[in-house]
Structures are given as C-alpha cells and as structure tokens.
Enzyme design. Structure first.
Site, mmCIF file in Angstrom:
data_model
loop_
_atom_site.group_PDB
_atom_site.id
_atom_site.type_symbol
_atom_site.label_atom_id
_atom_site.label_comp_id
_atom_site.label_asym_id
_atom_site.label_seq_id
_atom_site.Cartn_x
_atom_site.Cartn_y
_atom_site.Cartn_z
ATOM 1 C CG MET A 1 -1.577 -1.186 1.401
ATOM 2 S SD MET A 1 -2.669 -1.264 1.981
ATOM 3 C CE MET A 1 -3.966 -2.769 2.224
ATOM 4 C CB ILE A 148 8.284 -3.477 6.402
ATOM 5 C CG1 ILE A 148 8.928 -3.377 7.414
ATOM 6 C CG2 ILE A 148 8.962 -4.662 5.784
ATOM 7 C CD1 ILE A 148 10.500 -2.660 6.509
ATOM 8 C CD GLU A 149 3.165 -0.273 3.062
ATOM 9 O OE1 GLU A 149 1.752 -0.438 1.817
ATOM 10 O OE2 GLU A 149 3.263 1.256 3.559
ATOM 11 C CG ASN A 150 5.189 -5.949 -2.054
ATOM 12 O OD1 ASN A 150 4.087 -7.112 -1.964
ATOM 13 N ND2 ASN A 150 6.146 -5.685 -2.746
#
Length: 548
Positions: A1, A148-150
């Site tokens: 996001m 922290i994403e993905n």
C-alpha cells in the site's frame, strides 16, 4: 500500500478583546449527544510526512494547528544489506521545533514497497533493531513506526519478532508502532497476511491500520480509495484481533485517477491537486452514497492549458477521480468514536485541503459541532468537551457565541469539581427552579457547596446571563483563590472595580493568577456578559489549578 511513496491555539484572548470565558451545559441534557472521551487530550492523531521539501516540514505541521500529537517523517530506509539508512531529509532543527510545540517525532522505517529490501531487513532484524535504537537515542527522536510492506506471509512470525526486539530494546517511554495493511476480508495469504494483528498489538503501542488503497495503482477499474464499508470492515477485523485502544485508523489525504492510458490507471493525486484540477477544467463532482466517496470528472481538451504533475503534463482526454472530501472524511472520522479507537493517522501531511483541520479534531473526538469549525475557541471547547465539562446545545451545535446563563454556569462548575450526591434536605429551593428544571440538581449542589447564591432568598434567575464579575467570584470560590494567596503576579487595578465592591477580592485573585485581564483603558467591565466559547478558554487557563 502507499505504493506512490519512498515511501490550545488555545487562543487565550485577553478580556480586553473578548471578555471572560465559559462553556456550558445545554438547556436539555437529554436531547444532546455527548462523546465518551477518556481524557482531555481526546483521540490521538498522527500523520506521516513524506511529500514536499523537508525544510517546509515545520510549516506543513503548523497548518494543522493543535490537531496532531505526533508526526512521522520519512527518515529511515533500508540499505541493500538490510542495514539502516538515514535519509538526507533528517533535520535536528525540525525535531526541536516539534518538541517545542509539544509534538512527538516518530520516524517511519520504510522498505519502499520493495519485497527484497523488506525481507533483508527482517532477516537482519537484530542488527537493524540495534541501529534503529542508536539512531533514535542519538537524534532525540520519540520512537519508531514500522512500515514494511509487500513482504510475504511466510515472514509473519519473523516480522513480529522484529517488532518485539525493538520494544524490548527501547524504553517504555519511546513509541514502537506498526503500520498494518487493511484486511477487511480476513485474508490469510499474500503480503496482507504478513501482519499478525494480535501478536503485533501485544508488543507495540498501536497498530496504524492503513484503511486505504482499496483501489490501487494499476487497478483497471475506477473506484474509491477508501469506501466507508471497506474502512468499517477493516476496523471490525482489527477489533477481533486487538483492543480498541491499540487501533489507529489510517485515513487518506489523496485520491486516484483514471483516463485512457492504462499505464496511469489508479495514479495518485493529492486532495489539494484534485481540487485545483476540478476548478481548472470546470469539472463536476458527485457523491457516491454507496461508498460514501466523492467522484470527480473533468476533461482536458486540445486547446486547454496544460497541467503538470511531477514534471509531466496530463494527457488530453477524460478523467475520473475518486478522492476524499469533507463529507467522506467526516463519515470515517465518526468511526473513531463509534468503535472507541485510539485515534487516527493519515497519509500524508501536506496532501490535504486547508479546510481539513477546521473539523478534523472535532469529528475524531465525536463532537459534531458545525458552528465550531474555524472558530477561535475550537481547541478550548474540544478540551473542555473531552473532559466532560461541556455539552452542545444540539448534536451538531455548540452555540459558542451565545451568552452563558447562571444555570449553565452552575452546571459547569459542578461538573468541573465533580460534585455529586444528594442535595441535603435542608437545602433551600428556588421558586423559579422547579423540580423538572434541567439544571435543578446542579444549582442545588452549587448552592449547598457555597459556590453560588440566588439573586434573592427564593429566586435563582437560571436564565439570566452570567456576568464577568459573577464568574470571577464563582471560579475563585471553586478554586479557593484569594488575593492574599497570590498567583505569582501583582493583581491589576481596574478603574471600574472599586476596592470595596462585592467582587473586588475575587477579581483581584483571578488577576493575580493570570486568569483574567481587562480592557484597554484599564477597565474590567464587571457587568458585561460571557459567552460559552469564552468560558471554554477560561477553563483552559484554569485547568492546571482545577486538576491539582
């Protein structure tokens, strides 16, 4: 996001300007909605800082007034080896500026949506945690927000362990918070499942639920960034996993657009830019009731002036833009009170329209007073309302400029002092305060406690306005102030307050404590009336004494 990223003005006006101050109860308490705030501070509010020049960060924050408790700038990133990278945007002067304003600075650690960097950071979590702690302490920061994403769900336990390491290494006075993807459907696969809400909440101060990007970059179908059903379901899922006081609702200050170019589908635009585009190209805005989201449409013709975004002109053609406005944001802010959440976060500061802060804190705290938007006393009214000292005159009105009545004043002081209990059987009643009067109990308690008298033995005059000198006497009694006890300053002498007058002692005491002032020319205007907004500001001044 957030895939587009590297990622009390208390207005303490002197009496010489507005007169003494007081907020009050309503004429019928049973007809008014009151938010159940837990403290004077009310709902927590933070915002991310990412866009714009870092040298303008202070001015960006200042536009929000007193709405924000905390800002989270884009200071921390991740090197290829999983070590900490401190961004060039870091400025010690900004940290100092925020601390002087009473706001915390909690930078966010971002992997910039890069899966490999996120995995490397988590695998290197022991060393990275030590580096983060060292950077926080060295730079007088107030904690860390992890974003922290993905990163896939197979890193779920490792990520929780990373957060726990930071919580263990940092003092409890420093924040450890986590931005988590919205999960309205309870997904257990994909990177959205990286976040073990329950376990993360147990080792952090709060979860910032990114309740946006329902539509996203590359999404071929135009749609809302954060429809109300999407947001509410995201909250409901979070509450199944974590307590409400650890849930912060993330709100978008941006929208997304679609045109004929598939490469631009769902590209982000700030709310400020969307407003400018609609105006520049004479677009139209409709409100989609199902999603509780505004939708703008406009067209750029061959002869229209070009509009550049990030150095690139928008293409000629038709545009559809889903975004947020006052109506949609207010609907989402109401969910904070509905679900008793810790508060709100936003992505990101300096993308919002300037009027956002006119209503943001009111709605986030459950007070929907339309007549307090842009009002000079908003912060003071909100503080008093959060303490339970004040109500509105209706669910959507506070009537800040209405004159305060004696019944309202008595009710406010009873609330401020927390006076409760039965009125003594020997307590005198007033013929003009019948048993059914909304303020009878408060008037009787105030009279019984020696705080206020009637205008005669059998009349109280509940609807009569409260004057400046009457409130000085009432509040000085409530606070046990005398001119002899002194507040550290010499009491002012007012030409229209004779030394022997009935209110002179009280006015002198209030003046010596810095609670009241006079008008130009050395007058006090003791018989002048008070407004409800003015009382709210007076209560802000007196609050340190009221809570001793």
């Amino acid at each position: 996001m957030k895939t587009t990223k590297r990622l009390w003005r208390k207005c303490l006006l002197t009496l010489g300007v507005t007169g003494l101050l007081i907020a009050a109860a309503v004429n019928s308490e049973t007809t008014v909605t009151q938010a159940q705030a837990s403290s004077a501070q009310g709902a927590f509010a933070m915002s991310y800082l990412y866009f714009g020049n870092s040298s303008s960060y202070t001015s960006q924050v200042d536009k929000s007034g007193q709405a924000l408790d905390e800002v989270s700038p884009s200071y921390f990133h991740i090197n290829a080896d999983g070590s900490l990278q401190i961004d060039d945007s870091f400025q010690a002067s900004f940290v100092k500026d925020m601390h002087q304003r009473g706001k915390k600075v909690v930078p966010f650690l971002s992997n910039d949506f890069d899966q490999a960097l996120g995995e490397k950071a988590i695998d290197n979590r022991e060393n990275l945690a030590n580096q983060i702690v060292q950077a926080i302490q060295k730079n007088q920061l107030d904690g860390i927000n992890l974003d922290i994403e993905n990163v896939g769900a197979d890193y779920r336990d490792k990520y929780t362990d990373f957060v726990k390491l930071l919580r263990d290494k940092l003092p409890s006075t420093m924040e450890v918070s986590v931005a988590v993807a919205a999960n309205p459907t309870g997904a257990t696969t994909s990177w959205i499942a990286l976040y073990d809400y329950k376990a993360l909440a147990a080792v952090s101060d709060y979860l910032m639920v990114m309740a946006y990007d329902e539509s996203y970059p590359g999404d071929p179908t135009p749609g809302p960034v954060a429809s109300l059903p999407f947001v509410e379901k995201s909250i409901q899922y979070a509450l199944q996993q974590a307590p409400a006081n650890k849930i912060v609702l993330g709100l978008p200050f941006y929208g997304r657009y679609w045109n004929q170019d598939p490469a631009a589908d769902g590209a982000g635009l700030s709310a400020q830019t969307i407003t400018k585009l609609v105006n520049a190209y004479q677009g139209m805005v409709r409100y989609d009731t199902a999603s509780q989201s505004p939708v703008a449409t406009f067209s750029i013709g061959p002869t229209d002036p070009a509009y550049s975004i990030n150095g690139k002109n928008l293409d000629i053609g038709d545009y559809t833009v889903w975004f947020e406005n006052e109506q949609s944001l207010k609907a989402k802010l109401k969910l904070v009170s509905k679900y008793q959440l810790k508060g709100t976060g936003s992505w990101s500061l300096n993308q919002e329209t300037s009027d956002t802060w006119d209503y943001y804190s009111l709605w986030a705290n459950g007070f929907y007073f339309t007549d307090m938007q842009k009002h000079w006393a908003q912060a003071d009214v909100l503080a008093a309302a959060n303490r339970g000292w004040m109500l509105g005159t209706a669910a959507d009105r506070f009537a800040p400029d209405a004159a305060l009545t004696r019944a309202e004043a008595a009710t406010i002081i009873v609330r401020v002092l927390g006076l409760t209990g039965e009125v003594g059987s020997g307590s005198a009643s007033f013929s003009d305060v019948p048993a059914a009067h909304w303020a009878r109990q408060s008037i009787q308690l105030a009279k019984q406690s020696g705080l206020i008298q009637g205008i005669s033995d059998d009349r109280f005059a509940p609807d009569q306005i409260m004057t400046r000198e009457q409130m000085s006497v009432l509040l000085s009694r409530a606070l046990h102030l005398t001119s002899q006890s002194g507040g550290g300053a010499a009491a002012k002498v007012f030409s229209d307050v004779p030394a022997g007058s009935w209110s002179a002692e009280a006015i002198a005491a209030m003046s010596s404590y810095g609670l009241v002032d006079g008008y130009a020319g050395g007058t006090f205007r003791p018989s002048a009336s008070l407004t409800r907004a003015e009382m709210a500001a007076l209560l802000s001044r007196a609050q340190p004494l009221l809570t001793k």
